[in-house]
Design a protein around this motif. Structure first.
Motif, PDB file in Angstrom:
ATOM      1  N   SER A  40       0.822  -1.212   0.000  1.00 40.55           N
ATOM      2  CA  SER A  40       0.000   0.000   0.000  1.00 40.55           C
ATOM      3  C   SER A  40       0.855   1.261   0.000  1.00 40.55           C
ATOM      4  CB  SER A  40      -0.919   0.032   1.230  1.00 40.55           C
ATOM      5  OG  SER A  40      -1.828  -1.045   1.229  1.00 40.55           O
ATOM      6  N   TYR A  41       0.268   2.321  -0.538  1.00 40.42           N
ATOM      7  CA  TYR A  41       0.842   3.656  -0.401  1.00 40.42           C
ATOM      8  C   TYR A  41       0.246   4.300   0.847  1.00 40.42           C
ATOM      9  CZ  TYR A  41       2.202   3.243  -5.343  1.00 40.42           C
ATOM     10  OH  TYR A  41       2.747   2.836  -6.534  1.00 40.42           O
ATOM     11  N   ILE A  42       1.068   4.985   1.616  1.00 44.12           N
ATOM     12  CA  ILE A  42       0.583   5.753   2.769  1.00 44.12           C
ATOM     13  C   ILE A  42       0.992   7.203   2.555  1.00 44.12           C
ATOM     14  CG2 ILE A  42       0.627   6.040   5.273  1.00 44.12           C
ATOM     15  CD1 ILE A  42       1.341   3.132   5.549  1.00 44.12           C
ATOM     16  N   THR A  43       0.003   8.095   2.501  1.00 46.58           N
ATOM     17  CA  THR A  43       0.272   9.500   2.227  1.00 46.58           C
ATOM     18  C   THR A  43      -0.483  10.380   3.217  1.00 46.58           C
ATOM     19  OG1 THR A  43      -1.563   9.686   0.655  1.00 46.58           O
ATOM     20  CG2 THR A  43       0.572   9.010  -0.227  1.00 46.58           C
ATOM     21  N   ASN A  69      -4.333   0.641  -1.381  1.00 47.31           N
ATOM     22  CA  ASN A  69      -3.767  -0.663  -1.704  1.00 47.31           C
ATOM     23  C   ASN A  69      -3.464  -0.721  -3.202  1.00 47.31           C
ATOM     24  OD1 ASN A  69      -3.904  -3.642  -2.529  1.00 47.31           O
ATOM     25  ND2 ASN A  69      -3.820  -3.768  -0.312  1.00 47.31           N
ATOM     26  N   ALA A  70      -2.211  -1.033  -3.537  1.00 48.69           N
ATOM     27  CA  ALA A  70      -1.798  -1.041  -4.942  1.00 48.69           C
ATOM     28  C   ALA A  70      -2.423  -2.181  -5.731  1.00 48.69           C
ATOM     29  CB  ALA A  70      -0.273  -1.130  -5.030  1.00 48.69           C
ATOM     30  N   ILE A  71      -2.853  -3.242  -5.036  1.00 47.79           N
ATOM     31  CA  ILE A  71      -3.413  -4.406  -5.731  1.00 47.79           C
ATOM     32  C   ILE A  71      -4.917  -4.258  -5.925  1.00 47.79           C
ATOM     33  CG2 ILE A  71      -3.659  -6.912  -5.669  1.00 47.79           C
ATOM     34  CD1 ILE A  71      -1.215  -6.963  -3.811  1.00 47.79           C
ATOM     35  N   ARG A  88      -6.678  -1.482  -5.105  1.00 44.10           N
ATOM     36  CA  ARG A  88      -6.989  -0.061  -5.309  1.00 44.10           C
ATOM     37  C   ARG A  88      -7.956   0.484  -4.248  1.00 44.10           C
ATOM     38  NH1 ARG A  88      -7.856   0.270 -11.923  1.00 44.10           N
ATOM     39  NH2 ARG A  88      -5.833  -0.630 -12.489  1.00 44.10           N
ATOM     40  N   GLU A  89      -8.161  -0.290  -3.205  1.00 52.39           N
ATOM     41  CA  GLU A  89      -9.042   0.163  -2.126  1.00 52.39           C
ATOM     42  C   GLU A  89      -8.385   1.307  -1.362  1.00 52.39           C
ATOM     43  OE1 GLU A  89     -11.134  -1.563   1.971  1.00 52.39           O
ATOM     44  OE2 GLU A  89      -9.888  -2.857   0.713  1.00 52.39           O
ATOM     45  N   LYS A  90      -9.173   2.339  -1.066  1.00 50.48           N
ATOM     46  CA  LYS A  90      -8.678   3.499  -0.341  1.00 50.48           C
ATOM     47  C   LYS A  90      -9.323   3.570   1.041  1.00 50.48           C
ATOM     48  CE  LYS A  90      -7.961   6.293  -4.527  1.00 50.48           C
ATOM     49  NZ  LYS A  90      -8.313   7.567  -5.220  1.00 50.48           N
ATOM     50  N   THR A  91      -8.531   3.827   2.053  1.00 47.98           N
ATOM     51  CA  THR A  91      -9.037   3.997   3.417  1.00 47.98           C
ATOM     52  C   THR A  91      -8.349   5.209   4.042  1.00 47.98           C
ATOM     53  OG1 THR A  91      -7.370   2.469   4.296  1.00 47.98           O
ATOM     54  CG2 THR A  91      -9.529   1.543   3.748  1.00 47.98           C
ATOM     55  N   VAL A  92      -8.954   5.719   5.104  1.00 47.70           N
ATOM     56  CA  VAL A  92      -8.384   6.853   5.836  1.00 47.70           C
ATOM     57  C   VAL A  92      -8.216   6.439   7.289  1.00 47.70           C
ATOM     58  CG1 VAL A  92      -8.657   9.259   6.518  1.00 47.70           C
ATOM     59  CG2 VAL A  92      -9.489   8.496   4.275  1.00 47.70           C
ATOM     60  N   HIS A  93      -7.057   6.719   7.846  1.00 51.18           N
ATOM     61  CA  HIS A  93      -6.775   6.373   9.241  1.00 51.18           C
ATOM     62  C   HIS A  93      -6.474   7.656  10.012  1.00 51.18           C
ATOM     63  CE1 HIS A  93      -5.652   3.371  12.305  1.00 51.18           C
ATOM     64  NE2 HIS A  93      -4.848   4.334  12.735  1.00 51.18           N
ATOM     65  N   MET A 128      -2.677  -1.914  10.648  1.00 51.54           N
ATOM     66  CA  MET A 128      -2.607  -3.163   9.895  1.00 51.54           C
ATOM     67  C   MET A 128      -3.081  -2.897   8.473  1.00 51.54           C
ATOM     68  SD  MET A 128      -1.348  -5.096  12.156  1.00 51.54           S
ATOM     69  CE  MET A 128      -1.386  -6.601  11.167  1.00 51.54           C
ATOM     70  N   LEU A 129      -2.247  -3.207   7.511  1.00 50.05           N
ATOM     71  CA  LEU A 129      -2.572  -2.949   6.105  1.00 50.05           C
ATOM     72  C   LEU A 129      -3.250  -4.162   5.469  1.00 50.05           C
ATOM     73  CD1 LEU A 129       0.757  -1.199   5.031  1.00 50.05           C
ATOM     74  CD2 LEU A 129      -1.351  -0.149   5.852  1.00 50.05           C
TER      75      LEU A 129
END
Length: 404
Positions: free
Chosen positions: A293-296, A340-342, A344-349, A403-404
């Motif tokens: 995953s990317y974390i930005t 998630n790069a696989i 493409r799901e996006k979440t906000v923490h 946890m990713l």
């Protein structure tokens, strides 16, 4: 003073090691040679070293380090970091003979062992030589394979690419698969172990013709139904030429290359890419130890709002350890965006800034550290650093695991 212009790749094996260097006047990696026991030039460096203060030559230490077994010198247990550092110092000194006025800008070590303990020992040994983590990477052989392939002409990897690695006691097949429907492309490596074939291909029970037939059947079984653009045959197991006839037939409809410097050159290409010498097509490596995953987060910096990348998908988890300072501007929590790069799901923490309540209006400076304890476990550490004399630090530290 020497200038840091060299990109170096190392391929560490239990019995032999190879080193490749990419100098300022070269178009790509060059594998360095040493004098062998027979007096002839060879690209194989014995993975052995005489430790300073002892006349005993130590070998087999990579295997012992990986298994966390003691290493003895002169009958006494010795620090494995010191032994590995002595070997790396001697090996890396070869670059000075060819480029006496240049030093290493980026070093990539490719190794058979990929557990964190072994990797940490390599990093500690390099630090003893003055090469810190900002100048070095330690990768597994799948990654050096990928970087070698991706550094070649595109027509050589337009479809899937296979590699058979045949060493003394192992025979492995790696198949590189690229999903170009994603941007950047997703790359993964599937691995098959053909250890049962080693004795058949090295023993005296079968002659060369029979061995070639056994090997050809194994290869055809491995690539059956696959669209393979290129095949690589690497390792000293192919040195006697028993499979040369098979390789000629396998060339029909695809490219085939034979040699034993793929991993060291791949590591060198990776060093060059990391140092900005040559950019290859962007991709995300989907290995077991790679973050998926990317974390930005959104920040205001350089007079504009921008997205700050804290962790990049495809990076090995133990390579991520970043620190930065933030000044909250009315925010009561940190907002991290995860993609998630696989899938493409996006979440906000959200991470509450409970340690600095009442000082979130530009009255606090917080230190943020991001690191991983595994490919799917991100650790965020927040530290209250205060804000000058008027708003001293509370010395509070709080931590959260994502946890990713």
């Amino acid at each position: 003073m020497s200038q840091r212009k060299l990109y170096v790749g190392l391929d560490l094996r239990d019995d032999v090691t190879q080193i490749a260097v990419w100098g300022p006047s070269q178009a790509g990696p060059e594998v360095l040679e040493v004098k062998g026991a027979d007096g002839e030039d060879t690209a194989y460096i014995e993975t052995a070293v005489t430790v300073p203060g002892s006349e005993e030559k130590v070998s087999g230490f990579l295997h012992r380090i990986a298994r966390q077994e003691p290493v003895y010198v002169g009958g006494r247990e010795s620090d494995p970091v010191n032994i590995l550092a002595a070997f790396l110092r001697r090996t890396l000194s070869l670059t000075k003979k060819k480029y006496p006025r240049e030093s290493i800008k980026k070093l990539v070590v490719s190794a058979e062992y990929e557990d964190y303990w072994f990797i940490s020992v390599v990093f500690r040994a390099l630090e003893k030589l003055g090469i810190d983590k900002d100048r070095a990477l330690v990768v597994d052989r799948r990654q050096s394979y990928i970087y070698y392939v991706m550094s070649q002409r595109k027509e050589l990897w337009v479809n899937q690419v296979g590699m058979f690695e045949f060493q003394k006691d192992k025979l492995l097949y790696y198949q590189m698969q690229t999903d170009r429907s994603r941007r950047p492309a997703l790359v993964r490596v599937l691995e098959k172990d053909y250890h049962d074939y080693v004795e058949l291909l090295t023993g005296d029970e079968h002659d060369d013709e029979e061995k070639a037939s056994i090997f050809e059947g194994m290869v055809q079984g491995a690539i059956h139904g696959q669209i393979i653009t290129s095949l690589y045959m690497t390792g000293e197991g192919f040195a006697d030429g028993f499979a040369d006839g098979v390789m000629k037939r396998l060339c029909i409809g695809r490219h085939l290359f034979k040699g034993d410097n793929l991993h060291v050159c791949g590591a060198c290409y990776m060093a060059g890419e990391a140092g900005g010498e040559k950019k290859i097509d962007p991709f995300v490596y989907l290995g077991e130890d790679a973050v998926s995953s990317y974390i930005t987060m959104q920040v205001y910096s350089d007079a504009r709002e921008q997205e700050l990348v804290l962790a990049k998908a495809g990076t090995l988890w133990y390579q991520i350890d970043e620190e930065l300072d933030l000044i909250p501007d009315g925010d009561h929590e940190l907002e991290l965006h995860i993609k998630n790069a696989i899938t493409r799901e996006k979440t906000v923490h959200f991470i509450p800034m409970e340690g600095i309540w009442g000082r979130t209006e530009r009255k606090a400076r917080i230190g943020m550290r991001i690191r991983f304890a595994g490919a799917d476990r991100c650790i965020i550490t927040i530290r209250d650093k205060g804000f000058g004399e008027f708003f001293p630090s509370s010395y509070r530290i709080w931590e959260e695991t994502i946890m990713l």
